[in-house]
Design an enzyme around this catalytic site. Structure first.
Site, PDB file in Angstrom:
ATOM      1  N   TYR A 258      -2.061   6.953   6.947  1.00  0.00           N
ATOM      2  CA  TYR A 258      -2.048   5.508   7.204  1.00  0.00           C
ATOM      3  C   TYR A 258      -1.686   5.193   8.654  1.00  0.00           C
ATOM      4  CZ  TYR A 258      -1.577   0.541   6.710  1.00  0.00           C
ATOM      5  OH  TYR A 258      -1.756  -0.817   6.861  1.00  0.00           O
TER       6      TYR A 258
ATOM      7  N   HIS B 185       6.171 -11.810  -1.956  1.00  0.00           N
ATOM      8  CA  HIS B 185       5.656 -11.523  -3.302  1.00  0.00           C
ATOM      9  C   HIS B 185       6.568 -10.469  -3.893  1.00  0.00           C
ATOM     10  CE1 HIS B 185       3.986  -7.886  -1.423  1.00  0.00           C
ATOM     11  NE2 HIS B 185       3.700  -8.686  -0.411  1.00  0.00           N
TER      12      HIS B 185
ATOM     13  N   HIS C  12       3.064 -13.343   4.982  1.00  0.00           N
ATOM     14  CA  HIS C  12       4.513 -13.142   5.146  1.00  0.00           C
ATOM     15  C   HIS C  12       5.045 -13.932   6.341  1.00  0.00           C
ATOM     16  CE1 HIS C  12       5.285 -10.078   2.151  1.00  0.00           C
ATOM     17  NE2 HIS C  12       4.262  -9.363   2.573  1.00  0.00           N
TER      18      HIS C  12
ATOM     19  N   THR D 153       3.300  -4.170  -2.987  1.00  0.00           N
ATOM     20  CA  THR D 153       2.085  -3.452  -2.603  1.00  0.00           C
ATOM     21  C   THR D 153       1.946  -2.045  -3.194  1.00  0.00           C
ATOM     22  OG1 THR D 153       1.906  -4.718  -0.596  1.00  0.00           O
ATOM     23  CG2 THR D 153       0.847  -2.557  -0.575  1.00  0.00           C
TER      24      THR D 153
ATOM     25  N   ASP E 259      -2.250 -10.345   4.123  1.00  0.00           N
ATOM     26  CA  ASP E 259      -0.874 -10.261   3.599  1.00  0.00           C
ATOM     27  C   ASP E 259       0.149 -10.467   4.720  1.00  0.00           C
ATOM     28  OD1 ASP E 259       1.094  -9.235   1.417  1.00  0.00           O
ATOM     29  OD2 ASP E 259       1.488  -7.931   3.132  1.00  0.00           O
TER      30      ASP E 259
ATOM     31  N   ASP F 111      -3.939  -7.032  -4.564  1.00  0.00           N
ATOM     32  CA  ASP F 111      -2.819  -6.432  -5.301  1.00  0.00           C
ATOM     33  C   ASP F 111      -1.828  -7.455  -5.856  1.00  0.00           C
ATOM     34  OD1 ASP F 111      -2.123  -7.025  -2.656  1.00  0.00           O
ATOM     35  OD2 ASP F 111      -0.820  -5.290  -2.429  1.00  0.00           O
ATOM     36  N   HIS F 112      -1.761  -8.643  -5.297  1.00  0.00           N
ATOM     37  CA  HIS F 112      -0.798  -9.685  -5.702  1.00  0.00           C
ATOM     38  C   HIS F 112      -1.080 -10.917  -4.858  1.00  0.00           C
ATOM     39  CE1 HIS F 112       0.998  -8.764  -1.886  1.00  0.00           C
ATOM     40  NE2 HIS F 112       1.088  -7.498  -2.231  1.00  0.00           N
TER      41      HIS F 112
HETATM   42  P1  AMP Z   1       4.278  -5.272   1.576  1.00  0.00           P
HETATM   43  O1  AMP Z   1       5.482  -4.837   2.316  1.00  0.00           O
HETATM   44  O2  AMP Z   1       4.411  -5.162   0.081  1.00  0.00           O
HETATM   45  O3  AMP Z   1       3.773  -6.583   2.033  1.00  0.00           O
HETATM   46  O4  AMP Z   1       3.166  -4.177   1.913  1.00  0.00           O
HETATM   47  C1  AMP Z   1       2.113  -4.358   2.854  1.00  0.00           C
HETATM   48  C2  AMP Z   1       2.250  -3.329   3.925  1.00  0.00           C
HETATM   49  O5  AMP Z   1       2.189  -2.008   3.378  1.00  0.00           O
HETATM   50  C3  AMP Z   1       1.120  -3.316   4.918  1.00  0.00           C
HETATM   51  O6  AMP Z   1       1.266  -4.325   5.884  1.00  0.00           O
HETATM   52  C4  AMP Z   1       1.230  -1.941   5.527  1.00  0.00           C
HETATM   53  O7  AMP Z   1       2.140  -1.965   6.593  1.00  0.00           O
HETATM   54  C5  AMP Z   1       1.842  -1.110   4.412  1.00  0.00           C
HETATM   55  N1  AMP Z   1       0.888  -0.141   3.874  1.00  0.00           N
HETATM   56  C6  AMP Z   1      -0.213  -0.385   3.180  1.00  0.00           C
HETATM   57  N2  AMP Z   1      -0.834   0.766   2.826  1.00  0.00           N
HETATM   58  C7  AMP Z   1      -0.080   1.759   3.308  1.00  0.00           C
HETATM   59  C8  AMP Z   1      -0.171   3.192   3.267  1.00  0.00           C
HETATM   60  N3  AMP Z   1      -1.177   3.805   2.662  1.00  0.00           N
HETATM   61  N4  AMP Z   1       0.813   3.895   3.876  1.00  0.00           N
HETATM   62  C9  AMP Z   1       1.856   3.269   4.484  1.00  0.00           C
HETATM   63  N5  AMP Z   1       1.988   1.941   4.557  1.00  0.00           N
HETATM   64  C10 AMP Z   1       1.042   1.186   3.980  1.00  0.00           C
HETATM   65 ZN    ZN Z   2       0.437  -6.073  -0.985  1.00  0.00          ZN
HETATM   66 ZN    ZN Z   3       3.098  -8.142   1.461  1.00  0.00          ZN
END
Ligand code: AMP
Ligand code: ZN
Ligand code: ZN
Length: 426
Positions: free
Chosen positions: A177, A364, A217, A91, A213, A260-261
Site C-alpha cells: 500500500y 464512521h 473525515h 475500513t 473518505d 465499505d461504509h
Molecule cells: P479509515 O481510517 O477507516 O478512514 O481508513 C481509510 C484509510 O486506510 C485510507 O485513507 C488509507 O490511508 C488506509 N488504507 C487503505 N487501504 C490500506 C492498505 N491496504 N494498507 C494500509 N493502509 C490502507
Molecule cells: Zn473506509
Molecule cells: Zn475513513
C-alpha cells in the site's frame, strides 16, 4: 510504485536470499503451477471481474451531484438501494468482510487498530507498522486467494489485506500500500493486467480509492470538498469505462463497484469524556472511538461496566457476550470484555485529548444499521441485470456472489449465494 517481487525483495531480505538460493527449484515449481493454471483455466473459462472500492462513499453523494459516469454505469447494471456494512464500520474490518464473506467475529480484524493479547502486538495500518503484511492477523480466505487456489489469476491494486499471504499464497500481482500512487496510475496498471493481449490476463482484479473518505473525515460528509471529490471520482469512473473499451473488454468485464461504509458529521459539542466516567488506569483501551473496546484489569469488569451503564448517555455499553446478535461481534478472542458504541455523531475521547486536538469533521465506525453508515453497491457486466434497483443487502454476501460469477468453490463463509441471485441476468 513497486511490484510485488520488488517489495518482497526489499522488505524481506532474508527470505529473498533463500528465494535466490532455491531459484531453480522454485522456478520449476512455479512452471508446474502455471501449467496447472492454464489447464484449469481452459476448463473453467469465465469473464473477468473487476472489484472496485471507493472508500467512505454514500448513495446521497450521487444523488446531490452531477455524476454522468455513475449514472451511465447504474443504467447499464444493477444498483442496491443501499449496502449494509459489517460492524464496526471501519475500513479494515469492512473491506476484509467484503473480501472473505465473514462477519468480523469470524475473521478477527476487529478494527483498523487494536491490541492482540495473545500475539502481544498491536495491529495497525499506519506507518511504521508492518501488520497488514503479516499473515497471522488475517482470518478467512479472501476472494483473490480462492481464485488463485483454483487456477485463476488474481491481481490486486490495493485492498486492505491484499499484502498478506494466506497459507503462503498471494495474488499473482499485488502492491504494497502506498496512498500517494496517483489514481490514474492505479487504473492503468489494472487495465494492463486485465488486457486479454497482455501477459497477466487477470481473471480477477481490484482497485481501491481513498480520497472521498479522506475528504469526508477532513470536511464532513455534507461539504463542498466532498462534492468536489465525488466529481473527481466520477471522472475516474469515466476513465475506467473508456480504458475497459480500449482493451476490448467493454462487453465482457463484470464490474462490481462498492464502498465499505458511509460517513457521519461530528461536532465539538457531541463528545463523551471517558476519563470522567471511569478511571482509565483500571483499563486497557483496545480501541477508542466511535466504538470503545475496553479491557478492564482483572476483577474490575463489573465495576467498570456498572459505572458506564449508570452514565449511559449518547452511547450504549455492553458486556461482550450481551452484544445484540446482529452485530456478530462477540465470539473472537480479540474482542475485549466491554464494548461501548457512541451514538451517531458522537466521539468518545478524554478531556485532555479533546482540549488539545478537538474532533475531526467526519467519522464512521458506528452501528452498521445507522442510515449514515449505509453505503454504495452497483454492478454491471454480462452476468448482471440491466437498469434494476434491488433492495438493500449485507456486504457479507458479496464474496459468494463473486465466487458464483467466477465459477469458484467458495471457502467457508457467512454469506449466502441465494441472497444475491436476483442481481444476475440468468
Ligand atoms: P479509515 O481510517 O477507516 O478512514 O481508513 C481509510 C484509510 O486506510 C485510507 O485513507 C488509507 O490511508 C488506509 N488504507 C487503505 N487501504 C490500506 C492498505 N491496504 N494498507 C494500509 N493502509 C490502507
Ligand atoms: Zn473506509
Ligand atoms: Zn475513513
Amino acid at each position: 510504485m513497486l511490484l510485488n517481487i520488488h517489495s518482497f525483495m526489499f522488505s524481506r531480505p532474508l527470505k529473498y536470499l533463500l528465494f535466490v538460493g532455491f531459484f531453480t527449484s522454485l522456478a520449476l515449481i512455479s512452471g508446474c503451477d502455471q501449467a496447472a493454471k492454464t489447464e484449469n483455466n481452459d476448463q473453467n473459462e469465465t469473464n473477468p471481474v473487476l472489484l472496485i472500492s471507493i472508500d467512505g462513499f454514500m448513495n446521497e453523494y450521487i444523488d446531490r451531484n452531477e455524476t454522468p459516469n455513475f449514472d451511465r454505469f447504474i443504467e447499464q447494471g444493477v444498483q442496491a438501494e443501499y449496502l449494509i456494512p459489517v460492524f464496526p464500520t471501519k475500513t479494515f474490518p469492512t473491506h476484509w468482510s467484503i473480501a472473505t464473506g465473514l462477519y468480523v467475529e469470524n475473521h478477527g480484524i476487529i478494527s483498523n487498530s487494536f491490541y492482540d493479547y495473545e500475539l502481544e502486538e498491536r495491529f495497525s495500518y499506519g506507518p511504521p507498522a508492518d501488520s497488514p503484511n503479516d499473515e497471522r492477523w488475517w482470518g478467512g480466505e479472501p476472494i483473490w486467494i480462492t481464485a488463485e487456489n483454483q487456477g485463476k489469476t488474481a491481481a490486486t491494486f490495493f485492498w486492505p489485506g491484499s499484502e498478506a499471504s494466506i497459507n503462503g499464497v498471494q495474488s499473482t500481482r499485488w502492491i504494497d500500500y502506498d496512498g500517494s500512487v496517483p489514481n490514474v496510475e492505479r487504473i492503468d496498471s489494472v487495465m494492463a493486467w486485465l488486457d486479454p493481449s497482455g501477459d497477466v490476463r487477470a481473471d480477477f482484479a481490484t482497485l481501491y480509492f481513498s480520497f472521498v473518505d479522506s475528504r469526508g473525515h477532513s470536511y464532513g460528509p455534507n461539504s463542498p470538498e466532498v462534492d468536489e471529490a465525488v466529481q473527481e471520482m466520477d471522472e475516474l469512473l469515466g476513465y475506467i469505462l473508456d480504458e475497459t473499451d480500449q482493451i476490448g473488454l467493454s462487453e465482457n468485464l463484470n464490474m462490481v463497484l462498492v464502498s465499505d461504509h458511509g460517513m457521519a458529521e461530528l461536532s465539538d459539542d457531541k463528545v463523551i469524556f471517558l476519563n470522567e466516567i471511569i478511571n482509565l488506569e483500571d483499563v486497557d483501551m483496545v480501541d477508542w472511538s466511535p466504538v470503545a473496546m475496553i479491557k478492564p484489569d482483572e476483577d474490575k469488569t463489573i465495576e467498570i461496566y456498572e459505572a458506564l451503564k449508570a452514565n449511559e448517555e449518547h452511547y450504549r455499553v455492553y458486556l461482550r457476550e450481551d452484544l445484540p446478535e446482529r452485530f456478530h461481534f462477540s465470539d473472537h478472542y480479540r474482542i475485549p470484555e466491554i464494548i461501548m458504541i457512541a451514538d451517531v455523531g458522537y466521539t468518545i475521547t478524554t478531556r485532555p485529548f479533546f482540549e488539545e486536538r478537538g474532533v475531526i469533521a467526519g467519522n464512521h465506525g458506528f452501528d452498521n444499521m445507522a442510515p449514515e453508515m449505509h453505503t454504495f453497491f452497483a454492478a454491471k457486466g454480462p452476468v448482471f441485470k440491466q437498469g434494476e434497483v434491488v433492495p438493500p443487502f449485507e456486504s457479507v454476501h458479496i464474496y459468494e456472489l463473486l465466487t458464483n460469477i467466477l465459477n469458484l468453490e467458495p471457502a467457508p463463509n457467512d454469506g449466502n449465494a441465494d441472497e444475491l441471485l436476483h442481481l444476475l441476468s440468468n
